[in-house]
Design a protein around this motif. Structure first.
Motif, PDB file in Angstrom:
ATOM      1  N   ALA A 137     -16.645 -27.519  26.949  1.00  0.00           N
ATOM      2  CA  ALA A 137     -16.928 -28.889  26.518  1.00  0.00           C
ATOM      3  C   ALA A 137     -17.871 -28.920  25.321  1.00  0.00           C
ATOM      4  CB  ALA A 137     -17.527 -29.683  27.673  1.00  0.00           C
ATOM      5  N   THR A 138     -18.702 -27.908  25.171  1.00  0.00           N
ATOM      6  CA  THR A 138     -19.633 -27.861  24.035  1.00  0.00           C
ATOM      7  C   THR A 138     -19.013 -27.175  22.833  1.00  0.00           C
ATOM      8  OG1 THR A 138     -21.448 -27.744  25.625  1.00  0.00           O
ATOM      9  CG2 THR A 138     -21.968 -27.194  23.354  1.00  0.00           C
ATOM     10  N   VAL A 139     -18.234 -26.120  23.068  1.00  0.00           N
ATOM     11  CA  VAL A 139     -17.708 -25.299  21.981  1.00  0.00           C
ATOM     12  C   VAL A 139     -16.543 -25.970  21.248  1.00  0.00           C
ATOM     13  CG1 VAL A 139     -16.444 -23.152  21.515  1.00  0.00           C
ATOM     14  CG2 VAL A 139     -18.533 -23.105  22.865  1.00  0.00           C
ATOM     15  N   GLN A 140     -15.652 -26.626  21.974  1.00  0.00           N
ATOM     16  CA  GLN A 140     -14.458 -27.197  21.326  1.00  0.00           C
ATOM     17  C   GLN A 140     -14.790 -28.225  20.250  1.00  0.00           C
ATOM     18  OE1 GLN A 140     -11.965 -28.475  24.536  1.00  0.00           O
ATOM     19  NE2 GLN A 140     -11.185 -26.415  24.925  1.00  0.00           N
ATOM     20  N   PRO A 141     -15.638 -29.237  20.508  1.00  0.00           N
ATOM     21  CA  PRO A 141     -15.955 -30.172  19.422  1.00  0.00           C
ATOM     22  C   PRO A 141     -16.739 -29.505  18.289  1.00  0.00           C
ATOM     23  CG  PRO A 141     -16.743 -31.019  21.544  1.00  0.00           C
ATOM     24  CD  PRO A 141     -16.222 -29.655  21.774  1.00  0.00           C
ATOM     25  N   ALA A 142     -17.624 -28.579  18.641  1.00  0.00           N
ATOM     26  CA  ALA A 142     -18.416 -27.907  17.610  1.00  0.00           C
ATOM     27  C   ALA A 142     -17.534 -27.063  16.700  1.00  0.00           C
ATOM     28  CB  ALA A 142     -19.484 -27.034  18.260  1.00  0.00           C
ATOM     29  N   THR A 143     -16.520 -26.432  17.261  1.00  0.00           N
ATOM     30  CA  THR A 143     -15.596 -25.635  16.452  1.00  0.00           C
ATOM     31  C   THR A 143     -14.852 -26.522  15.464  1.00  0.00           C
ATOM     32  OG1 THR A 143     -15.323 -24.047  18.236  1.00  0.00           O
ATOM     33  CG2 THR A 143     -13.639 -24.055  16.552  1.00  0.00           C
ATOM     34  N   ALA A 144     -14.448 -27.696  15.915  1.00  0.00           N
ATOM     35  CA  ALA A 144     -13.748 -28.624  15.018  1.00  0.00           C
ATOM     36  C   ALA A 144     -14.669 -29.105  13.905  1.00  0.00           C
ATOM     37  CB  ALA A 144     -13.212 -29.804  15.811  1.00  0.00           C
ATOM     38  N   ILE A 145     -15.931 -29.346  14.223  1.00  0.00           N
ATOM     39  CA  ILE A 145     -16.873 -29.834  13.215  1.00  0.00           C
ATOM     40  C   ILE A 145     -17.264 -28.736  12.244  1.00  0.00           C
ATOM     41  CG2 ILE A 145     -19.231 -30.705  12.880  1.00  0.00           C
ATOM     42  CD1 ILE A 145     -18.835 -32.212  15.559  1.00  0.00           C
ATOM     43  N   LEU A 146     -17.585 -27.554  12.778  1.00  0.00           N
ATOM     44  CA  LEU A 146     -18.034 -26.448  11.932  1.00  0.00           C
ATOM     45  C   LEU A 146     -16.914 -25.837  11.099  1.00  0.00           C
ATOM     46  CD1 LEU A 146     -20.333 -24.534  14.447  1.00  0.00           C
ATOM     47  CD2 LEU A 146     -21.060 -25.885  12.505  1.00  0.00           C
ATOM     48  N   GLY A 147     -15.713 -25.856  11.634  1.00  0.00           N
ATOM     49  CA  GLY A 147     -14.602 -25.208  10.944  1.00  0.00           C
ATOM     50  C   GLY A 147     -14.662 -23.696  11.061  1.00  0.00           C
ATOM     51  N   ALA A 148     -15.519 -23.181  11.920  1.00  0.00           N
ATOM     52  CA  ALA A 148     -15.645 -21.741  12.134  1.00  0.00           C
ATOM     53  C   ALA A 148     -15.325 -21.448  13.594  1.00  0.00           C
ATOM     54  CB  ALA A 148     -17.051 -21.277  11.803  1.00  0.00           C
ATOM     55  N   PRO A 149     -14.299 -20.644  13.850  1.00  0.00           N
ATOM     56  CA  PRO A 149     -13.938 -20.361  15.235  1.00  0.00           C
ATOM     57  C   PRO A 149     -15.040 -19.577  15.966  1.00  0.00           C
ATOM     58  CG  PRO A 149     -12.358 -19.392  13.699  1.00  0.00           C
ATOM     59  CD  PRO A 149     -13.421 -20.019  12.893  1.00  0.00           C
ATOM     60  N   VAL A 150     -15.257 -19.941  17.221  1.00  0.00           N
ATOM     61  CA  VAL A 150     -16.213 -19.225  18.058  1.00  0.00           C
ATOM     62  C   VAL A 150     -15.500 -18.001  18.614  1.00  0.00           C
ATOM     63  CG1 VAL A 150     -17.626 -19.356  20.141  1.00  0.00           C
ATOM     64  CG2 VAL A 150     -17.485 -21.312  18.605  1.00  0.00           C
ATOM     65  N   GLN A 151     -16.004 -16.827  18.279  1.00  0.00           N
ATOM     66  CA  GLN A 151     -15.394 -15.586  18.732  1.00  0.00           C
ATOM     67  C   GLN A 151     -15.797 -15.245  20.154  1.00  0.00           C
ATOM     68  OE1 GLN A 151     -13.086 -13.757  17.059  1.00  0.00           O
ATOM     69  NE2 GLN A 151     -13.135 -15.426  15.599  1.00  0.00           N
ATOM     70  N   SER A 152     -17.075 -15.474  20.500  1.00  0.00           N
ATOM     71  CA  SER A 152     -17.504 -15.173  21.863  1.00  0.00           C
ATOM     72  C   SER A 152     -18.751 -15.972  22.204  1.00  0.00           C
ATOM     73  CB  SER A 152     -17.790 -13.679  22.027  1.00  0.00           C
ATOM     74  OG  SER A 152     -18.939 -13.307  21.293  1.00  0.00           O
ATOM     75  N   VAL A 153     -18.920 -16.174  23.515  1.00  0.00           N
ATOM     76  CA  VAL A 153     -20.123 -16.786  24.069  1.00  0.00           C
ATOM     77  C   VAL A 153     -20.536 -15.901  25.239  1.00  0.00           C
ATOM     78  CG1 VAL A 153     -21.114 -18.802  25.211  1.00  0.00           C
ATOM     79  CG2 VAL A 153     -19.419 -19.115  23.421  1.00  0.00           C
ATOM     80  N   ILE A 154     -21.787 -15.479  25.241  1.00  0.00           N
ATOM     81  CA  ILE A 154     -22.288 -14.632  26.327  1.00  0.00           C
ATOM     82  C   ILE A 154     -23.526 -15.314  26.900  1.00  0.00           C
ATOM     83  CG2 ILE A 154     -23.233 -12.380  26.944  1.00  0.00           C
ATOM     84  CD1 ILE A 154     -21.686 -11.257  24.515  1.00  0.00           C
ATOM     85  N   VAL A 155     -23.499 -15.519  28.228  1.00  0.00           N
ATOM     86  CA  VAL A 155     -24.634 -16.116  28.930  1.00  0.00           C
ATOM     87  C   VAL A 155     -25.231 -15.029  29.820  1.00  0.00           C
ATOM     88  CG1 VAL A 155     -25.375 -17.928  30.523  1.00  0.00           C
ATOM     89  CG2 VAL A 155     -23.509 -18.366  28.922  1.00  0.00           C
ATOM     90  N   THR A 156     -26.538 -14.833  29.682  1.00  0.00           N
ATOM     91  CA  THR A 156     -27.228 -13.835  30.502  1.00  0.00           C
ATOM     92  C   THR A 156     -28.321 -14.523  31.309  1.00  0.00           C
ATOM     93  OG1 THR A 156     -28.763 -13.336  28.709  1.00  0.00           O
ATOM     94  CG2 THR A 156     -26.809 -11.957  28.866  1.00  0.00           C
ATOM     95  N   ASP A 157     -28.720 -13.863  32.399  1.00  0.00           N
ATOM     96  CA  ASP A 157     -29.830 -14.402  33.185  1.00  0.00           C
ATOM     97  C   ASP A 157     -31.146 -13.869  32.627  1.00  0.00           C
ATOM     98  OD1 ASP A 157     -29.939 -11.793  34.064  1.00  0.00           O
ATOM     99  OD2 ASP A 157     -29.431 -12.249  36.143  1.00  0.00           O
ATOM    100  N   ALA A 158     -32.245 -14.197  33.306  1.00  0.00           N
ATOM    101  CA  ALA A 158     -33.569 -13.802  32.818  1.00  0.00           C
ATOM    102  C   ALA A 158     -33.740 -12.284  32.808  1.00  0.00           C
ATOM    103  CB  ALA A 158     -34.655 -14.449  33.668  1.00  0.00           C
ATOM    104  N   ALA A 159     -32.987 -11.565  33.650  1.00  0.00           N
ATOM    105  CA  ALA A 159     -33.075 -10.108  33.711  1.00  0.00           C
ATOM    106  C   ALA A 159     -32.147  -9.437  32.688  1.00  0.00           C
ATOM    107  CB  ALA A 159     -32.736  -9.617  35.115  1.00  0.00           C
ATOM    108  N   GLY A 160     -31.356 -10.215  31.977  1.00  0.00           N
ATOM    109  CA  GLY A 160     -30.460  -9.662  30.961  1.00  0.00           C
ATOM    110  C   GLY A 160     -29.075  -9.334  31.480  1.00  0.00           C
ATOM    111  N   ARG A 161     -28.763  -9.655  32.733  1.00  0.00           N
ATOM    112  CA  ARG A 161     -27.415  -9.414  33.288  1.00  0.00           C
ATOM    113  C   ARG A 161     -26.454 -10.487  32.758  1.00  0.00           C
ATOM    114  NH1 ARG A 161     -30.641  -8.742  38.070  1.00  0.00           N
ATOM    115  NH2 ARG A 161     -30.284 -10.946  38.386  1.00  0.00           N
ATOM    116  N   VAL A 162     -25.264 -10.072  32.418  1.00  0.00           N
ATOM    117  CA  VAL A 162     -24.260 -10.997  31.894  1.00  0.00           C
ATOM    118  C   VAL A 162     -23.716 -11.839  33.044  1.00  0.00           C
ATOM    119  CG1 VAL A 162     -22.026 -11.201  30.753  1.00  0.00           C
ATOM    120  CG2 VAL A 162     -23.650  -9.465  29.992  1.00  0.00           C
TER     121      VAL A 162
END
Length: 188
Positions: free
Chosen positions: A28-53
């Motif tokens: 929901a956040t990436v799709q509109p931003a991609t249309a506005i920026l004109g730059a495709p999002v290649q990846s999104v990585i979310v990690t916790d406080a310990a650095g685990r993906v």
């Protein structure tokens, strides 16, 4: 900026452990931003406080953009094509008293964008805009030159007639060709 937006949107999910909501929030956040920026999002990585993906989008490494997808046939290496932005996901508790509450780190979000397509669009737009500016400048210069020649020609004819009148030739006439002030001046 996209990473910061995602960090704010992911705060509740990471604080409550609702990890099943991560894909929907990220899409929901990436799709509109991609249309506005004109730059495709290649990846999104979310990690916790310990650095685990906790979440990775896409699950596998994405393929680099096809050369025909780039404007003007520009081919860019995968390393030069990507830009990575990171932002911490922080829990900012409400402070009901005057004492400031310290945000607690919940993790981080990293967004990797492909900039080759956006740069190609920017270069194409720059060339188009530059061409329009040059065309406008040439038109304005041509218009100014034509107007200047027309006015200076009328003034030159009037000055010649005045010189002839000074010399005693009172039969001289200047033919009116315009209806503006110089044309009225020529008719006497």
């Amino acid at each position: 900026m996209l990473a910061t937006q995602l960090a704010g949107a992911l705060e509740y999910s990471l604080a409550t452990g609702a990890l099943e909501q991560l894909p929907a929030i990220i899409d929901a956040t990436v799709q509109p931003a991609t249309a506005i920026l004109g730059a495709p999002v290649q990846s999104v990585i979310v990690t916790d406080a310990a650095g685990r993906v906790l979440y990775r989008r896409p699950a596998a490494d994405p393929a680099p953009p096809a050369p025909e997808a780039l404007a003007d046939g520009a081919v860019v290496s995968a390393a030069a094509d990507r830009v990575r932005f990171t932002a911490p996901v922080l829990l900012r508790p409400l402070a009901l008293s005057a004492a400031a509450s310290v945000p607690r780190p919940l993790g981080a979000v990293a967004v990797e964008l492909s900039v080759a397509i956006a740069q190609a669009r920017w270069h194409r737009g720059l060339a188009w805009d530059l061409g329009l500016v040059l065309l406008t400048f040439a038109g304005a210069a041509g218009l100014a030159h034509g107007t200047g020649r027309r006015l200076s020609g009328a003034i030159r004819r009037i000055a010649t007639a005045i010189e002839r009148i000074k010399g005693g030739d009172f039969a001289v006439r200047v033919q009116p060709t315009d209806r503006h002030e110089l044309g009225r001046c020529r008719t006497g």
